[in-house]
Design a protein around this motif. Structure first.
Motif, PDB file in Angstrom:
ATOM      1  N   GLN A  72       4.741  11.030   5.086  1.00  0.00           N
ATOM      2  CA  GLN A  72       3.599  11.202   5.980  1.00  0.00           C
ATOM      3  C   GLN A  72       4.077  11.471   7.389  1.00  0.00           C
ATOM      4  OE1 GLN A  72       1.866   7.310   5.375  1.00  0.00           O
ATOM      5  NE2 GLN A  72       2.860   6.481   7.174  1.00  0.00           N
ATOM      6  N   LYS A 107       8.187   0.268  15.574  1.00  0.00           N
ATOM      7  CA  LYS A 107       6.902   0.564  16.216  1.00  0.00           C
ATOM      8  C   LYS A 107       7.195   1.261  17.544  1.00  0.00           C
ATOM      9  CE  LYS A 107       3.984  -2.622  13.894  1.00  0.00           C
ATOM     10  NZ  LYS A 107       3.590  -1.751  12.789  1.00  0.00           N
ATOM     11  N   HIS A 134       7.654  -2.514   2.162  1.00  0.00           N
ATOM     12  CA  HIS A 134       7.545  -1.054   2.043  1.00  0.00           C
ATOM     13  C   HIS A 134       8.911  -0.367   1.897  1.00  0.00           C
ATOM     14  CE1 HIS A 134       3.509  -1.945   3.106  1.00  0.00           C
ATOM     15  NE2 HIS A 134       3.638  -1.907   4.404  1.00  0.00           N
ATOM     16  N   HIS A 160       0.816  -1.219   0.000  1.00  0.00           N
ATOM     17  CA  HIS A 160       0.000   0.000   0.000  1.00  0.00           C
ATOM     18  C   HIS A 160       0.848   1.266   0.000  1.00  0.00           C
ATOM     19  CE1 HIS A 160       0.538  -0.041   4.395  1.00  0.00           C
ATOM     20  NE2 HIS A 160       0.175   1.222   4.385  1.00  0.00           N
ATOM     21  N   TYR A 161       2.158   1.139   0.295  1.00  0.00           N
ATOM     22  CA  TYR A 161       3.008   2.324   0.185  1.00  0.00           C
ATOM     23  C   TYR A 161       3.051   2.850  -1.252  1.00  0.00           C
ATOM     24  CZ  TYR A 161       4.473   3.120   4.892  1.00  0.00           C
ATOM     25  OH  TYR A 161       4.459   3.478   6.212  1.00  0.00           O
ATOM     26  N   LYS A 173       0.505   5.547  -1.984  1.00  0.00           N
ATOM     27  CA  LYS A 173       0.531   6.845  -1.296  1.00  0.00           C
ATOM     28  C   LYS A 173       0.893   7.946  -2.294  1.00  0.00           C
ATOM     29  CE  LYS A 173       1.760   4.949   3.224  1.00  0.00           C
ATOM     30  NZ  LYS A 173       0.735   5.300   4.205  1.00  0.00           N
ATOM     31  N   GLU A 198       6.701   4.556  13.426  1.00  0.00           N
ATOM     32  CA  GLU A 198       5.295   4.517  13.830  1.00  0.00           C
ATOM     33  C   GLU A 198       5.210   4.694  15.335  1.00  0.00           C
ATOM     34  OE1 GLU A 198       2.783   1.557  11.495  1.00  0.00           O
ATOM     35  OE2 GLU A 198       4.607   0.440  11.887  1.00  0.00           O
ATOM     36  N   ASP A 208       7.637  -7.586   8.072  1.00  0.00           N
ATOM     37  CA  ASP A 208       6.406  -6.798   8.010  1.00  0.00           C
ATOM     38  C   ASP A 208       6.599  -5.482   7.251  1.00  0.00           C
ATOM     39  OD1 ASP A 208       3.640  -6.310   8.833  1.00  0.00           O
ATOM     40  OD2 ASP A 208       4.465  -4.750  10.147  1.00  0.00           O
ATOM     41  N   MET A 209       7.777  -4.886   7.360  1.00  0.00           N
ATOM     42  CA  MET A 209       7.966  -3.547   6.793  1.00  0.00           C
ATOM     43  C   MET A 209       9.134  -3.440   5.809  1.00  0.00           C
ATOM     44  SD  MET A 209       5.615  -1.587   8.235  1.00  0.00           S
ATOM     45  CE  MET A 209       6.147   0.109   8.028  1.00  0.00           C
ATOM     46  N   ARG A 248       5.159   9.557  14.640  1.00  0.00           N
ATOM     47  CA  ARG A 248       4.853   8.915  13.369  1.00  0.00           C
ATOM     48  C   ARG A 248       5.469   9.772  12.260  1.00  0.00           C
ATOM     49  NH1 ARG A 248       0.122   9.340   9.776  1.00  0.00           N
ATOM     50  NH2 ARG A 248       0.146   7.511   8.431  1.00  0.00           N
TER      51      ARG A 248
END
Ligand code: BG6
Length: 485
Positions: free
Chosen positions: A373, A335, A237, A175-176, A179, A213, A232-233, A340
């Motif tokens: 972001q 995390k 991403h 989903h990155y 953006k 995050e 995960d990242m 953020r």
């Protein structure tokens, strides 16, 4: 601009992704008039419930009591598109006949299958879609990341999904890539003449990519604990962002030219060794702390068990090709960090010779900051003369482009854009199978080195920038992490 009418089947429709991202995204696009009324949303999940109950469940999440009446009324109209079918996706499971009935009459429409499911189910569900004759000529499959948990599982998923769907109807979501600011990266690089001549080892000292995050693993802790920050990242991403910064100019922004150039970057990543991982990769895990004035628990308290899963990674990667030889790419994500903040920082080289006497200040190297972001924007740090009569004094100042101030338009969130791109068949915003595999090949070696027991897991307090070892990683190279804005 409205898209063509479509039917979308969302598997895993009661889960977090569907409820938190996909259904709100479809609702927002519908509110904007982009989704034609003949479209249908068929929600599928294991739970036995009626369509009415599913709509109420979704309404409580997307337009709960207390939100403005207009939103709730709009949702009630949108909800007419939604049907619900209880499907057990395990082998020989029930509900497929009902799903077929729910889709009846839609054979000539674009049909999307969105698998908001664990990746181990991607192969079996595609098999069942084929077996039950649900795949039409204009069907597309959407797979959520992570695609597998390593190279071999990703390859197996690609193989099994590929037996049912041709590559040009497989949409692998990162989903990155949806953006606004990430898409802008390619325009910034390739629609301006200014940067490209310097965009290489001669002009650039190093690149930093940070995705920080404040959220913790929270409700997803049981999934997260099997993944960790690298899977995960970073595997998706962060490596995708790195590809967009490092790739050669594609011949166009069409899917294959872009994806082929990204693949070349992934394949040119210098392979890591046991030794280099110990030196160039830092793993961390958050302990309790305070974020924005609120006390938050540590990772193992959230999980309810002791764990060696990392919630933070910082690493130094190198791309072994002519353009980037010797230029470090520092990547970090975590995390429960202080704020953020996702940004890419390109640090240019120092000027070769000072024309200003040392006691009037030293020039800082130019720096391009791309803020992904929040507070999207682009900032270019330049040296200027401090205005005034007192002779030459240097000052480091930004040329600042704030998206909020410059573009008054609202733009859709990543999932909204990506879902509409699937309907339009625009593959450029999605990962090709070989890209995913190449990214796993590289991260697998990091994981293998960790599993050989050489890796420390450094604690960091929630609400900080991660373990101090991450700062040392750059200090050793005579550099430091920048807070770009
Ligand atoms: C997801 C990860 O892909 O991205 C999550 O699985 C993470 O762990 C999320 O929180 C971050 O996305 P965003 O858009 O909030 O930066």
């Amino acid at each position: 601009v409205p898209v063509q009418p479509f039917d979308i089947v969302i598997f895993g429709a009661t889960g977090d992704l569907a409820q938190g991202k996909l259904l709100p995204a479809l609702f927002h696009r519908w509110c904007d008039g982009q989704i034609p009324a003949e479209s249908r949303i068929v929600a599928a999940a294991r739970d036995a419930m009626s369509a009415e109950e599913f709509r109420a469940l979704t309404a409580a999440r997307v337009a709960p009591d207390g939100t403005v009446a207009e939103r709730r009324e709009a949702f009630a109209k949108f909800a007419r598109l939604i049907d619900y079918v209880a499907v057990d996706v395990s082998d020989g499971g029930s509900g497929w006949g009902e799903l077929e009935a729910a889709l009846a009459g839609g054979e000539s429409k674009i049909r999307l299958f969105y698998l908001a499911l664990p990746p181990s189910l991607y192969g079996p569900v595609c098999g069942a879609i084929a077996k039950h004759g649900l795949r039409t000529a204009s069907s597309r499959i959407v797979l959520e990341k992570p695609i597998g948990h390593d190279f071999h599982s990703a390859r197996e998923i690609n193989r099994r999904v590929g037996e049912v769907f041709p590559e040009d109807s497989i949409f692998r979501i990162d989903h990155y890539l949806g953006k606004e600011t990430v898409q802008n990266l390619l325009i910034l690089r390739f629609a301006n003449f200014l940067f490209e001549p310097l965009w290489n080892a001669n002009g650039i000292d190093h690149v930093q990519i940070t995705v920080a995050e404040t959220v913790g693993a929270g409700r997803r802790a049981s999934y997260y604990d099997t993944a960790g920050a690298l899977r995960d990242m970073v595997q998706n991403h962060l490596l995708q962002l790195m590809c967009l910064v490092a790739m050669e100019p594609p011949s166009s922004l069409d899917a294959d030219p872009v994806r082929t150039e990204k693949l070349k970057v992934l394949r040119a990543l210098k392979p890591v060794t046991q030794e280099s991982v110990a030196r160039s990769v830092v793993r961390g895990q958050y302990r309790g702390g305070v974020i924005e004035g609120e006390p938050v628990p540590g990772y193992s308290e959230e999980l309810g068990a002791k764990s060696r899963t990392e919630t933070f990674v910082a690493l130094r990667a190198e791309i072994g090709n002519w353009r980037w030889a010797g230029v470090p790419f520092y990547l970090r994500t975590g995390k429960r960090m202080a704020e953020r903040r996702s940004e890419i920082i390109v640090q240019f080289k120092q000027v070769p010779h000072d024309v200003v006497a040392a006691d009037h200040g030293r020039p800082h190297p130019n720096r391009l900051v791309i803020r992904l972001q929040p507070d999207e924007g682009v900032k270019l740090m330049l040296m200027t003369k401090d205005p005034g009569p007192g002779g030459v004094r240097l000052r480091y100042v930004p040329l600042n482009l704030s998206f909020a101030e410059t573009f008054t338009k609202d733009y859709p969130d990543a999932y909204e854009r990506l879902l509409m791109a699937v309907v339009r068949g625009n593959l450029a915003l999605f990962m090709r199978g070989d890209e995913v595999e190449a990214a796993w090949r590289w991260t697998d070696r990091v994981i293998a080195a960790w599993q050989d027991g050489q890796s420390e897991l450094y604690p960091y307090a929630a609400g900080t920038d991660g373990p101090t070892q991450a700062a040392l990683l750059l200090e050793r190279d005579g550099r430091e992490w920048f807070d770009g804005f």
